[in-house]
Enzyme design. Structure first.
Site, PDB file in Angstrom:
ATOM      1  N   HIS A 121       6.240  24.050   1.513  1.00  0.00           N
ATOM      2  CA  HIS A 121       4.825  23.725   1.318  1.00  0.00           C
ATOM      3  C   HIS A 121       3.910  24.664   2.101  1.00  0.00           C
ATOM      4  CE1 HIS A 121       5.788  19.410  -0.247  1.00  0.00           C
ATOM      5  NE2 HIS A 121       6.457  20.366  -0.863  1.00  0.00           N
ATOM      6  N   HIS A 371      17.151  20.233  -3.038  1.00  0.00           N
ATOM      7  CA  HIS A 371      17.300  18.998  -3.814  1.00  0.00           C
ATOM      8  C   HIS A 371      18.765  18.562  -3.860  1.00  0.00           C
ATOM      9  CE1 HIS A 371      13.389  20.209  -6.111  1.00  0.00           C
ATOM     10  NE2 HIS A 371      13.185  19.902  -4.845  1.00  0.00           N
TER      11      HIS A 371
END
Length: 640
Positions: A121, A371
């Site tokens: 991010h 993930h």
């Protein structure tokens, strides 16, 4: 319409000068004549990092490509099979190739994922259409008739026989394409998506990417960031401020009196662990500002803020390259791609020919490796390193409210350092393949793995084999040739759904590869990620190790920054934690990664007196400064 070839579109169109056409009237001004003056502090929007190419690595500029795009119509429509047929549905790839088998890693803790997402991010946020009211992704794709759909809808089809979604009669998952980006100078060419964040590592997670938003996050005095002293009565550290202006943005609120948190990056509430990382780094900024104010009482709010920001960014860069990348990539890959930090002195590796913008394959595939590591539940541990409780990951997504209970923040941090991450492989927890962003009361959510595939296809990312080729790895034209690079069973499952090895999606192939020795990743993802991080170091004029720049640290300051460890940040910015392993991204081990007391001095601290500024705006000697500091402290304690 014009019968252009692939070469014409990718190599020819961008040479057409649009400034002599009507395009110039609508070309965004920051994509053309930006004037730069080199200064000590970087701009929030990333412009002027490169003085010759001011838009390189700046916010709202296109992703860069390692390999040319593959659109089915050559310019815009998502990728299809090399045979000319449709690719299998993203959901079919997800459920066939990435079931929830739940193997654990050997040594990595969930802290690897926490730091990885916090850094993700700092790098990437694809610009997509947002709902004008709550600024969340629009959800009008599946349920609307074609003439009322958003034109960028590219929904994920769910087959009728889906083992999970058929139970809820779900035939479709909402998905919206990324905006196409104007290129610098508004050149023509195939569709390119753009990044709303800056490419370089610059702590925009803490500070935002616009001057205006950065001001909003600041307290306006003492160089401090705004915080919320919600636990002041218990003597506990501050939390992030409340998000009051668009309270439903990125946040699932149980009622109108509950608020999420505000930070430099919009996704701070995406899941609770990420909120914890944001809080840690905002507290670290304020700790730096407070100490610098004592050392340099003549510094004003702006100087204190910018100097603390500069040090905080250096800390984030250092921990990423010194603790995170070695676990992720391993020593050999780090050496091969020139990612090993200097132990002393400066590193003079800045290259103004390198664009630090984010690579599309990094944003849409490779850096989504994490993930695979996600656990099904996130654990809380006590300060005595004992398990307390856990919560399902899907219950923490967009709901960070646990942090409003005193002491819970520290328990989550203890959990991050003690809980083992899942193994890096093709197995993905159902918490994100079936329950992502699950709504209150629903028994199903979205599928993150399908999202990864769908995003790669709409980006025009070529298949996995093209990236193996780019990385100098052997490629396969038949299924038989693939044996050896990944488990036999995986290859057979690919063969059951894809028509050709060239069709395999980059994300899917990348997580399915066998890991390199000493690395968490297989060779293809290791190559894409190492290439990106090499660009981020060599293409950043403000990189913390550089000499001879207005922003350079002194050799003494640089040695102080090199001392910093993530464990020190956790010790300094939590309330209850008193023992910690030296490297929190790895499980504690008596010999190689022992737990030590925070107060023992084994984990060094930065000595900020190396930033004492005697030379400016004053004729006082260091001794007189010492006297003023002591006087100031006396007055403060007297007031208390």
């Amino acid at each position: 319409m014009y019968g252009l070839s692939y070469e014409d579109i990718e190599k020819g169109l961008p040479h057409i000068d649009t400034s002599k056409t009507l395009v110039r009237d609508v070309c965004p001004p920051f994509l053309s004549g930006v004037e730069c003056r080199p200064g000590k502090y970087r701009r929030f929007d990333g412009l002027c990092n490169n003085l010759d190419n001011p838009t390189w690595g700046a916010a709202n500029t296109p992703f860069q490509r390692l390999v040319g795009p593959l659109y089915s119509d050559g310019i815009n429509a998502p990728r299809i099979s090399v045979t000319g047929h449709e690719l299998p549905y993203s959901r079919v790839v997800s459920r066939t190739m990435h079931p929830d088998d739940g193997f654990h890693d050997h040594a990595g803790t969930v802290m690897v994922i926490a730091w990885g997402q916090f850094m993700d991010h700092d790098f990437t946020l694809t610009a997509t259409p947002l709902d004008p009211i709550n600024r969340n992704d629009p959800e009008e794709c599946c349920k609307r008739p074609p003439h009322l759909k958003h034109p960028y809808c590219n929904e994920i089809r769910v087959p009728d026989d889906d083992y999970f979604y058929r139970l809820f009669n779900v035939k479709c998952i909402d998905f919206v394409r990324g905006f196409p980006s104007p290129r610098p100078g508004c050149r023509l060419g195939s569709r390119q998506q753009f990044n709303t964040l800056t490419g370089v590592i610059d702590g925009n997670t803490v500070y935002g990417v616009t001057e205006k938003f950065a001001r909003k996050l600041r307290a306006g005095f003492g160089g401090l960031m705004r915080m919320n002293p919600v636990f002041a009565e218990y003597g506990l550290k501050d939390m992030l401020p409340l998000k009051l202006d668009i309270p439903d943005e990125g946040c699932t609120r149980p009622n109108k009196s509950m608020f999420c948190f505000e930070a430099g990056e919009i996704r701070v509430n995406e899941q609770l662990v990420l909120t914890c990382m944001h809080t840690l780094m905002a507290r670290q900024h304020n700790k730096l500002a407070t100490e610098l104010a004592q050392i340099n009482p003549h510094w004003d709010d702006e100087t204190l803020f910018q100097e603390s920001r500069r040090i905080n960014i250096a800390i984030i860069q250092h921990i990423t390259f010194n603790e995170f990348l070695p676990i992720l990539l391993g020593k050999e890959v780090m050496e091969k791609f020139g990612l090993v930090l200097e132990k002393e002195g400066y590193w003079d590796g800045y290259d103004n020919h390198i664009n630090p913008a984010i690579i599309d394959a990094f944003a849409a595939a490779a850096f989504r490796f994490g993930h695979s590591l996600l656990p099904t539940a996130v654990e809380r541990w006590s300060k005595a390193h004992k398990f307390i409780a856990s919560k399902r990951l899907s219950d923490l997504i967009r709901r960070p409210y646990d942090l409003y209970r005193a002491g819970v923040f520290d328990e989550y941090f203890m959990g991050l350092m003690n809980q083992v991450a899942q193994a890096m492989d093709d197995s993905i927890t159902q918490e994100v393949t079936n329950h992502l962003f699950k709504k209150e009361g629903n028994r199903f959510g979205m599928d993150l793995v399908s999202f990864n595939m769908q995003r790669g296809r709409e980006f025009g990312l070529p298949g996995y084999m093209e990236f193996r080729k780019f990385c100098g790895l052997p490629t396969s034209h038949t299924w038989e040739e693939m044996f050896g690079s990944m488990p036999n069973d995986t290859i057979r499952r690919y063969e059951s759904i894809f028509q050709h090895p060239a069709d395999i999606d980059l994300w899917s192939g990348g997580v399915s590869e066998r890991s390199l020795p000493g690395s968490m990743l297989g060779p293809t993802f290791a190559c894409v990620i190492a290439t990106q991080l090499s660009y981020l170091r060599r293409g950043d004029r403000f990189w913390y190790e550089l000499p001879n720049q207005p922003s350079s640290f002194t050799p003494e300051q640089l040695q102080e920054i090199r001392k910093i460890k993530l464990s020190r940040l956790i010790c300094d910015n939590t309330d209850l934690i008193d023992t910690i392993q030296i490297y929190p991204m790895v499980l504690p081990d008596h010999e190689i990664n022992p737990r030590v007391p925070c107060k023992s001095g084994i984990i060094p601290s930065i000595d900020l007196t190396k930033w004492a500024d005697y030379g400016h705006s004053s004729d006082y000697s260091p001794h007189q400064y010492q006297y003023f500091n002591e006087l100031h402290d006396t007055v403060v304690s007297f007031k208390k």
